[in-house]
Design a protein around this motif. Structure first.
Motif, PDB file in Angstrom:
ATOM      1  N   GLN A 226      64.565  -7.521 -67.342  1.00  0.00           N
ATOM      2  CA  GLN A 226      64.572  -7.611 -68.673  1.00  0.00           C
ATOM      3  C   GLN A 226      65.304  -6.493 -69.246  1.00  0.00           C
ATOM      4  O   GLN A 226      65.904  -6.534 -70.267  1.00  0.00           O
ATOM      5  CB  GLN A 226      63.178  -7.325 -68.848  1.00  0.00           C
ATOM      6  N   ASP A 227      65.282  -5.102 -68.606  1.00  0.00           N
ATOM      7  CA  ASP A 227      66.149  -4.092 -68.939  1.00  0.00           C
ATOM      8  C   ASP A 227      67.809  -4.566 -69.140  1.00  0.00           C
ATOM      9  O   ASP A 227      68.245  -4.162 -69.983  1.00  0.00           O
ATOM     10  CB  ASP A 227      65.908  -2.831 -68.224  1.00  0.00           C
TER      11      ASP A 227
ATOM     12  N   PRO B 102      59.118 -10.998 -59.605  1.00  0.00           N
ATOM     13  CA  PRO B 102      58.529 -11.324 -60.953  1.00  0.00           C
ATOM     14  C   PRO B 102      59.526 -11.950 -61.782  1.00  0.00           C
ATOM     15  O   PRO B 102      59.304 -13.135 -62.546  1.00  0.00           O
ATOM     16  CB  PRO B 102      58.123 -10.270 -61.750  1.00  0.00           C
TER      17      PRO B 102
ATOM     18  N   ASP C 286      72.991  -7.738 -73.436  1.00  0.00           N
ATOM     19  CA  ASP C 286      73.186  -8.448 -74.641  1.00  0.00           C
ATOM     20  C   ASP C 286      73.930  -7.449 -75.749  1.00  0.00           C
ATOM     21  O   ASP C 286      74.615  -7.721 -76.555  1.00  0.00           O
ATOM     22  CB  ASP C 286      71.959  -8.880 -75.401  1.00  0.00           C
TER      23      ASP C 286
ATOM     24  N   GLU D 102      56.575  -2.549 -66.629  1.00  0.00           N
ATOM     25  CA  GLU D 102      57.335  -2.422 -65.713  1.00  0.00           C
ATOM     26  C   GLU D 102      58.887  -2.240 -66.156  1.00  0.00           C
ATOM     27  O   GLU D 102      59.952  -1.758 -65.367  1.00  0.00           O
ATOM     28  CB  GLU D 102      57.433  -3.894 -64.983  1.00  0.00           C
TER      29      GLU D 102
ATOM     30  N   VAL E 187      68.483  -7.141 -71.839  1.00  0.00           N
ATOM     31  CA  VAL E 187      68.761  -6.225 -73.079  1.00  0.00           C
ATOM     32  C   VAL E 187      69.886  -5.426 -73.179  1.00  0.00           C
ATOM     33  O   VAL E 187      70.808  -5.642 -74.138  1.00  0.00           O
ATOM     34  CB  VAL E 187      67.451  -5.360 -73.155  1.00  0.00           C
ATOM     35  N   LEU E 188      70.395  -4.700 -72.124  1.00  0.00           N
ATOM     36  CA  LEU E 188      71.610  -3.940 -72.395  1.00  0.00           C
ATOM     37  C   LEU E 188      73.002  -4.886 -72.178  1.00  0.00           C
ATOM     38  O   LEU E 188      73.868  -4.680 -73.224  1.00  0.00           O
ATOM     39  CB  LEU E 188      71.616  -2.833 -71.246  1.00  0.00           C
TER      40      LEU E 188
ATOM     41  N   THR F 208      67.246 -13.669 -68.209  1.00  0.00           N
ATOM     42  CA  THR F 208      66.338 -12.957 -67.298  1.00  0.00           C
ATOM     43  C   THR F 208      64.770 -13.381 -67.235  1.00  0.00           C
ATOM     44  O   THR F 208      64.566 -14.229 -68.344  1.00  0.00           O
ATOM     45  CB  THR F 208      66.362 -11.572 -67.669  1.00  0.00           C
ATOM     46  N   GLY F 209      64.102 -13.436 -66.227  1.00  0.00           N
ATOM     47  CA  GLY F 209      62.712 -13.739 -66.356  1.00  0.00           C
ATOM     48  C   GLY F 209      62.493 -14.789 -64.862  1.00  0.00           C
ATOM     49  O   GLY F 209      63.129 -14.705 -63.891  1.00  0.00           O
TER      50      GLY F 209
ATOM     51  N   ILE G 284      62.909   0.054 -70.926  1.00  0.00           N
ATOM     52  CA  ILE G 284      63.194   0.021 -72.275  1.00  0.00           C
ATOM     53  C   ILE G 284      61.928  -0.249 -73.205  1.00  0.00           C
ATOM     54  O   ILE G 284      61.677   0.307 -74.249  1.00  0.00           O
ATOM     55  CB  ILE G 284      64.535  -1.146 -72.644  1.00  0.00           C
TER      56      ILE G 284
ATOM     57  N   GLN H 117      57.980 -10.659 -70.950  1.00  0.00           N
ATOM     58  CA  GLN H 117      58.856 -10.787 -69.625  1.00  0.00           C
ATOM     59  C   GLN H 117      58.487  -9.948 -68.537  1.00  0.00           C
ATOM     60  O   GLN H 117      58.576 -10.298 -67.230  1.00  0.00           O
ATOM     61  CB  GLN H 117      60.415 -10.915 -70.047  1.00  0.00           C
TER      62      GLN H 117
ATOM     63  N   HIS I 193      64.342  -3.339 -63.815  1.00  0.00           N
ATOM     64  CA  HIS I 193      63.290  -4.481 -64.090  1.00  0.00           C
ATOM     65  C   HIS I 193      64.752  -5.585 -64.668  1.00  0.00           C
ATOM     66  O   HIS I 193      65.312  -5.113 -65.373  1.00  0.00           O
ATOM     67  CB  HIS I 193      62.377  -4.319 -65.093  1.00  0.00           C
TER      68      HIS I 193
END
Lengths: 406, 140
Positions: A345-346, A375, A352, B75, A349-350, A360-361, B78, B54, A343
Motif C-alpha cells: 500500500q505504501d 497479504p 501515484d 502494517e 500511494v507513493l 496494490t492489494g 504511511i 488495504q 507494505h
C-alpha cells in the motif's frame, strides 16, 4: 508488422494527461484497459444519432440500433471463432457470465456429491458463484493446487478428475500473477472424464489469441472493458447443445416467446438468456474496440506486450529486496512483486504521487495470496500502448519510493 | 491544561506548511509513522481491526478519567503516519470533544485523498471508529 507506439498512444485520449505533476503512466491494465477514441466516439454517436430500443421497434432508429447491436455479436463470434452468433450471449461482464452458467447449467446439472474443480489461481468471481450453487445443490468444490512459481499442478489435476466431476472452471490467465494456464490440455483431460469446462477469459481476451472451437471450450467468458471496450458488457460463449439444454436465467422481456398467465414459452438462443433492455450503447461501442484490435494485428500487439514484460522483469530484478511473485514460464505482461520490509500500500500511494498507476492489494484472489503467505502484492500490468521508457521511469520512481520508505 | 483539538490541528497545518513539495511532506509523514510506538500485541486482536483498509489497522481505546486515550498501529507506514496525526489530535480528550471534532487539518495539509472512499483506504473508517468509541464511552 511493427507498431508505431507514438501513433497508437495518440488514439487513447486518457493517456495524454498529467497526474500529480507528472505524465500519467498507466500500468493497471489488468484491472481495466483504456479506450481508443473510436470507442468513445461510437458511444456518443449512438446516443447522438441512433438511440432506440432494439429488436421490436419498426422505425428507422430501432432498425439502426438493432443492426449495430447484432453486428457486434457477429464481430465477437469472429473474434473468438465461435461457430455461430447465436452462441454469443451478451451479459454485464465476466462475473455476470459466470453467474449465468452457475445458476443455469449448475442448477440443471449439479447434484449432491458432484464435484466442481476450480484452481488456486481463481479470481473471487470464479469462486463465489460456484460456492453459492454448490451449497444449494450439495455439490463439492475441489481446488487444483499451484506450485511456488504459480503454475497449476497438472498431476494433481489428473488425480482430482473422476466421473463425479461435472465442471472444471479455471481462468485462462491469472489476473494477479499473469500465469497462462495450459487450457488445451486441461480441456482434453476434463472431457476424457466427461466433465465440462468453463474458461474465465477476462485476462486473456486482450492478450492471447482465442479460438473456442480449436480449444474445444464448453463455456468461455470475458469482459469488454478489458478489451479496450466499455464497462458493463460481457460475453458468454457456450456450445450450442449446452446452451439449449440450460434453463433460462432471469425472466423478463426479450427472453420470452409467448407469455400468458398459464405459462410462458421461452425465446431461442441467444435471447433466452438476455432478459430486459440490454446495454445497447456499450455493446455497440465494443464493435469499435474489436475493429481497433483487428486493424493493428493481434500478433504485433502481443509481441509488443511480451517485450514490455521481458524488459520490466529484467529491470525490476535489479532492485534489492524485490521479489517477483509468479514466475511461470508462460505469462502475459503482468508482474506482481513484493519488497522486503515494505507494505504494498505504501508503494502504491507513493507511485501515484509520481503519476504512476499500479494496483496494490490482494487483487480479489485472497486464496492465492494465502498460498504465497502474503497479504497482497504490487502489480504492474501492461498493454501494447505502454513503452520501455515508461518502464524506466517506473523503476526510477520505485527506487525513489523505496528509499523514502526505508 | 492540554491543548484543544483545534490548537493541535493548527499546529499540524503549520508544520506541513514548511514543505514545498509532496516528497518532503510524505517523508515527514513516513517519519511520523515510524516514530509512532508499536501497539502492544495484546491489542492487535481481530476485534480491534479496522475493516476496509488495504493494510491491517488496529485501534485500541480506553478511558482515563474523563479522557479517551487512543493507541493504534498499521502494517503500512504511511497509514501509520496518518494515524499518528489522528492520535495527536484526538487522544486525551473527552468523548464530547471527540464527537464534536471537525477534522479540517487533513484537507488543509493536502492529505484529503487519504479520506477518499476507495476500498483500499481505511482512514475514513479509522476516524469513524474513533468517534464510535467516543460515543460508546459517553453512553456508559
Amino acid at each position: 508488422m511493427t507498431l508505431d507506439i507514438h501513433k497508437i498512444r495518440a488514439d487513447f485520449p486518457v493517456l495524454d494527461q498529467q497526474v500529480n505533476g507528472s505524465s500519467l503512466i498507466y500500468f493497471d491494465n489488468a484491472a481495466t484497459t483504456q479506450k481508443p477514441k473510436s470507442v468513445i466516439d461510437a458511444l456518443s454517436h449512438y446516443y447522438a444519432s441512433d438511440n432506440a430500443n432494439i429488436h421490436r421497434g419498426l422505425h428507422a432508429l430501432a432498425e439502426r440500433a438493432t443492426n449495430a447491436y447484432e453486428l457486434t455479436r457477429t464481430k465477437i463470434k469472429e473474434f473468438i471463432n465461435a461457430p455461430s452468433s447465436d452462441q454469443i450471449i451478451l451479459t454485464a461482464g465476466t462475473t455476470g457470465s459466470i453467474n449465468l452458467v452457475a445458476q443455469t447449467f449448475g442448477r440443471a446439472n449439479f447434484s449432491k456429491g458432484d464435484k466442481i474443480l476450480i484452481s488456486n489461481l481463481e479470481h473471487h468471481s470464479n469462486i463465489v458463484p460456484w460456492q453459492m450453487i454448490a451449497e444449494e445443490k450439495g455439490a463439492i468444490i475441489e481446488v487444483i493446487p499451484v506450485d511456488e512459481r504459480g503454475v497449476l499442478d497438472l498431476a494433481a489435476f489428473r488425480n482430482l478428475l473422476d466421473a463425479s466431476v461435472k465442471l472444471v472452471a479455471v481462468n485462462h490467465v491469472s489476473n494477479a500473477i499473469g500465469t497462462i494456464n495450459p487450457i488445451a490440455e486441461m480441456i482434453q483431460l476434463a472431457h476424457a472424464h466427461g466433465a465440462k469446462v468453463m474458461i474465465d477469459g477476462a485476462q486473456s481476451i486482450a492478450h492471447l489469441d482465442i479460438d473456442v472451437q480449436a480449444l474445444d471450450i464448453d463455456f468461455f467468458a470475458f469482459s469488454a472493458h478489458k478489451l479496450f471496450g466499455p464497462t458493463g458488457v460481457g460475453v458468454l460463449y457456450g456450445k450450442r447443445e449446452l446452451l439449449e439444454s440450460m434453463p433460462p436465467y432471469q425472466g423478463g422481456g426479450e427472453m420470452i416467446k409467448e407469455v400468458s398467465f398459464e405459462g410462458t414459452t421461452y425465446n431461442e438462443l441467444p435471447y433466452k438468456f438476455e432478459a430486459g433492455t440490454p446495454n445497447i450503447a456499450d455493446v455497440i461501442a465494443l464493435s469499435a474496440a474489436i475493429d481497433y484490435v483487428n486493424a493493428l494485428s493481434k500478433e504485433a500487439l502481443f509481441t509488443q506486450e511480451l517485450a514490455l514484460l521481458a524488459y520490466a522483469t529484467e529491470q525490476l530484478s535489479t532492485i534489492p529486496g524485490l521479489r517477483i511473485i509468479g514466475t511461470a514460464p508462460d505469462k502475459i505482461a503482468v508482474i506482481s512483486f513484493v519488497i522486503d520490509g515494505i507494505h504494498p500500500q505504501d508503494l502504491g500511494v507513493l507511485l501515484d504521487k509520481f503519476g504512476i498507476a499500479i494496483r496494490t492489494g490482494h487483487h480479489c484472489v485472497q486464496p492465492l495470496m494465502k498460498r504465497f503467505g502474503l497479504p497482497g502484492t504490487c502489480r504492474a500490468s501492461f498493454a501494447f500502448y505502454n513503452t520501455l521508457e515508461e518502464i524506466d521511469l517506473f523503476v526510477k520512481a520505485l527506487r525513489r519510493s523505496i528509499n523514502m520508505l526505508q | 491544561m492540554a491543548q484543544s483539538i483545534q490548537e493541535t490541528q493548527e499546529e499540524l497545518i503549520e508544520e506541513f506548511g514548511l514543505f514545498d513539495d509532496w516528497a518532503d511532506k510524505y517523508e515527514y509523514l513516513i517519519d511520523l509513522g515510524k516514530k509512532l510506538p508499536n501497539l502492544s500485541e495484546v491489542f492487535k486482536t481481530e476485534e480491534n481491526v479496522i475493516k476496509g483498509c488495504q493494510s491491517r489497522v488496529w485501534l485500541h481505546a480506553e478511558k482515563q478519567g474523563d479522557q479517551i486515550v487512543f493507541e493504534a498501529d498499521s502494517e503500512a507506514v504511511i497509514v501509520k503516519g496518518m494515524i499518528s496525526m489522528l492520535i495527536r489530535v484526538l487522544s486525551h480528550h473527552t468523548a464530547e470533544e471527540i464527537i464534536q471534532a471537525d477534522l479540517y487539518f487533513i484537507d488543509q495539509i493536502g492529505m484529503s485523498q487519504h479520506l477518499a472512499q476507495t476500498r483500499s483506504n481505511g482512514l475514513l473508517s479509522m476516524v469513524k471508529q474513533m468517534k464510535n468509541y467516543a460515543l460508546a464511552f459517553s453512553a456508559k
